[in-house]
Design a protein around this motif. Structure first.
Motif, PDB file in Angstrom:
ATOM      1  N   PHE A 153      38.425  40.836  44.634  1.00 45.16           N
ATOM      2  CA  PHE A 153      39.104  40.615  43.363  1.00 45.16           C
ATOM      3  C   PHE A 153      38.731  39.252  42.797  1.00 45.16           C
ATOM      4  O   PHE A 153      38.478  39.107  41.597  1.00 45.16           O
ATOM      5  CB  PHE A 153      40.625  40.714  43.547  1.00 45.16           C
ATOM      6  N   TYR A 154      38.677  38.237  43.671  1.00 48.37           N
ATOM      7  CA  TYR A 154      38.308  36.908  43.200  1.00 48.37           C
ATOM      8  C   TYR A 154      36.853  36.881  42.721  1.00 48.37           C
ATOM      9  O   TYR A 154      36.539  36.304  41.669  1.00 48.37           O
ATOM     10  CB  TYR A 154      38.497  35.864  44.313  1.00 48.37           C
ATOM     11  N   LEU A 155      35.969  37.510  43.473  1.00 49.77           N
ATOM     12  CA  LEU A 155      34.550  37.481  43.128  1.00 49.77           C
ATOM     13  C   LEU A 155      34.192  38.412  41.973  1.00 49.77           C
ATOM     14  O   LEU A 155      33.040  38.418  41.528  1.00 49.77           O
ATOM     15  CB  LEU A 155      33.707  37.830  44.360  1.00 49.77           C
ATOM     16  N   GLU A 156      35.158  39.208  41.505  1.00 50.98           N
ATOM     17  CA  GLU A 156      34.905  40.020  40.309  1.00 50.98           C
ATOM     18  C   GLU A 156      34.577  39.135  39.111  1.00 50.98           C
ATOM     19  O   GLU A 156      34.004  39.606  38.124  1.00 50.98           O
ATOM     20  CB  GLU A 156      36.125  40.895  39.995  1.00 50.98           C
ATOM     21  N   ARG A 157      34.918  37.859  39.216  1.00 51.70           N
ATOM     22  CA  ARG A 157      34.568  36.917  38.142  1.00 51.70           C
ATOM     23  C   ARG A 157      33.059  36.834  37.961  1.00 51.70           C
ATOM     24  O   ARG A 157      32.565  36.532  36.871  1.00 51.70           O
ATOM     25  CB  ARG A 157      35.142  35.531  38.450  1.00 51.70           C
ATOM     26  N   LEU A 158      32.328  37.090  39.034  1.00 53.34           N
ATOM     27  CA  LEU A 158      30.868  37.085  38.940  1.00 53.34           C
ATOM     28  C   LEU A 158      30.352  38.307  38.177  1.00 53.34           C
ATOM     29  O   LEU A 158      29.227  38.303  37.678  1.00 53.34           O
ATOM     30  CB  LEU A 158      30.247  37.070  40.345  1.00 53.34           C
ATOM     31  N   SER A 159      31.149  39.354  38.134  1.00 59.86           N
ATOM     32  CA  SER A 159      30.726  40.595  37.488  1.00 59.86           C
ATOM     33  C   SER A 159      30.961  40.585  35.981  1.00 59.86           C
ATOM     34  O   SER A 159      30.455  41.454  35.269  1.00 59.86           O
ATOM     35  CB  SER A 159      31.467  41.792  38.106  1.00 59.86           C
ATOM     36  N   TYR A 160      31.752  39.624  35.514  1.00 59.99           N
ATOM     37  CA  TYR A 160      32.020  39.549  34.086  1.00 59.99           C
ATOM     38  C   TYR A 160      30.864  38.819  33.415  1.00 59.99           C
ATOM     39  O   TYR A 160      30.637  37.635  33.639  1.00 59.99           O
ATOM     40  CB  TYR A 160      33.338  38.827  33.828  1.00 59.99           C
ATOM     41  N   HIS A 161      30.076  39.547  32.614  1.00 57.74           N
ATOM     42  CA  HIS A 161      28.841  39.005  32.059  1.00 57.74           C
ATOM     43  C   HIS A 161      28.954  38.693  30.565  1.00 57.74           C
ATOM     44  O   HIS A 161      29.720  39.318  29.833  1.00 57.74           O
ATOM     45  CB  HIS A 161      27.679  39.974  32.286  1.00 57.74           C
ATOM     46  N   ARG A 162      28.164  37.738  30.166  1.00 59.01           N
ATOM     47  CA  ARG A 162      28.005  37.385  28.763  1.00 59.01           C
ATOM     48  C   ARG A 162      26.527  37.454  28.405  1.00 59.01           C
ATOM     49  O   ARG A 162      25.665  37.454  29.283  1.00 59.01           O
ATOM     50  CB  ARG A 162      28.538  35.972  28.486  1.00 59.01           C
ATOM     51  N   GLN A 163      26.265  37.481  27.129  1.00 62.65           N
ATOM     52  CA  GLN A 163      24.882  37.439  26.653  1.00 62.65           C
ATOM     53  C   GLN A 163      24.754  36.334  25.618  1.00 62.65           C
ATOM     54  O   GLN A 163      25.644  36.150  24.780  1.00 62.65           O
ATOM     55  CB  GLN A 163      24.459  38.775  26.055  1.00 62.65           C
ATOM     56  N   MET A 164      23.671  35.602  25.692  1.00 61.52           N
ATOM     57  CA  MET A 164      23.472  34.465  24.807  1.00 61.52           C
ATOM     58  C   MET A 164      23.062  34.943  23.419  1.00 61.52           C
ATOM     59  O   MET A 164      22.086  35.669  23.256  1.00 61.52           O
ATOM     60  CB  MET A 164      22.402  33.534  25.393  1.00 61.52           C
TER      61      MET A 164
END
Length: 281
Positions: free
Chosen positions: A66-77
């Motif tokens: 659950f904590y590492l799900e932060r890595l799965s949230y992506h953005r695009q420049m």
């Protein structure tokens, strides 16, 4: 006992043999019952412990993922610098896993956000590592070392020998660190996703293939100078994009600092400074 033996002698032979046989059978039954009870209790205790470990492992695995799900949230420049950054990163022969689409994990959005994520990761691992099996603990330590090296890379900016009137202020350091983090996040996006995916697989296996045998040695024994930590260091150095391209990243760091502070360096000075910083790191 002697009276009992005399009593048996006084009985007919077939009755005496029957009594002895009955006593022998009863004694054997008692022994078997005792042994069976002992092993059943041991098995029940093992089952109870396994249930506790399984519950703890599931809860810990859920908290870590659950904590590492932060890595799965992506953005695009999306900015006027997108093409400029694409050409810059390509010029240093760094990986661009999505081509011209400059995607990155949200934790690389800013220096403060990365520091918050990194600190929280260490706390989460420390709180849950007791219940993880050896493979999961090793991979978590590998990921922790991976992000620790990125953090050390950013701190290397403070060791760049800039002219006295070009020193980085705290605000400039954070601003430049955020730029470099974003570029790192873009080039390492595929690898970071791979580390997370592999961790998920290991955690699921640790639940469905429950092993109660615990490792006898800590990963941090002997002041972290041991075979496990050496193996982690070698894996980071030789089998990750971050480790194999470290010198390229230091060249990128130096070029960004020089551009940011308008410092002109000759090609030889540039190369010597890279070697100096890279050697210290």
């Amino acid at each position: 006992m002697a009276v009992f033996i005399d009593y048996l002698d006084s009985l007919p032979q077939f009755i005496a043999e029957g009594v002895v046989s009955l006593i022998s059978t009863a004694a054997a039954g008692l022994i078997i019952a005792f042994v069976a009870t002992f092993y059943l209790k041991k098995r029940d205790e093992r089952t109870r412990v396994a249930g506790v470990v399984l519950e703890k492992r599931v809860n810990c695995g859920q908290e870590i993922l659950f904590y590492l799900e932060r890595l799965s949230y992506h953005r695009q420049m999306y900015s006027d610098k997108e093409q400029e950054w694409y050409e810059l990163l390509q010029s240093y022969d760094l990986t661009l896993p999505h081509g011209r689409l400059l995607q990155y994990s949200d934790v690389f959005s800013s220096y403060d956000q990365f520091q918050d994520f990194f600190k929280g990761l260490e706390e989460t691992i420390t709180r849950n590592k007791l219940w993880m099996d050896k493979k999961v603990r090793f991979h978590l330590s590998l990921m922790q070392g991976y992000f620790a090296q990125i953090n050390a890379y950013l701190l290397a900016m403070t060791r760049i020998p800039l002219p006295e009137d070009k020193q980085l202020s705290d605000e400039e350091f954070k601003e430049l660190a955020s730029i470099l983090l974003l570029q790192i996040g873009i080039t390492l996006d595929h690898e970071v996703n791979g580390l997370l995916a592999h961790l998920e697989t290991l955690i699921v296996d640790s639940v469905y293939k429950l092993h109660l045998k615990r490792p006898r040695k800590s990963l941090t024994r002997n002041g972290m100078f041991n075979m496990d930590m050496i193996r982690i260091a070698k894996t980071l150095e030789r089998k990750t994009l971050w480790g194999t391209n470290k010198e390229k990243y230091f060249a990128l760091l130096l070029s960004q600092i020089c551009a940011y502070k308008s410092v002109d360096l000759s090609e030889s000075d540039f190369e010597n400074m890279i070697k100096s910083v890279f050697a210290e790191a």
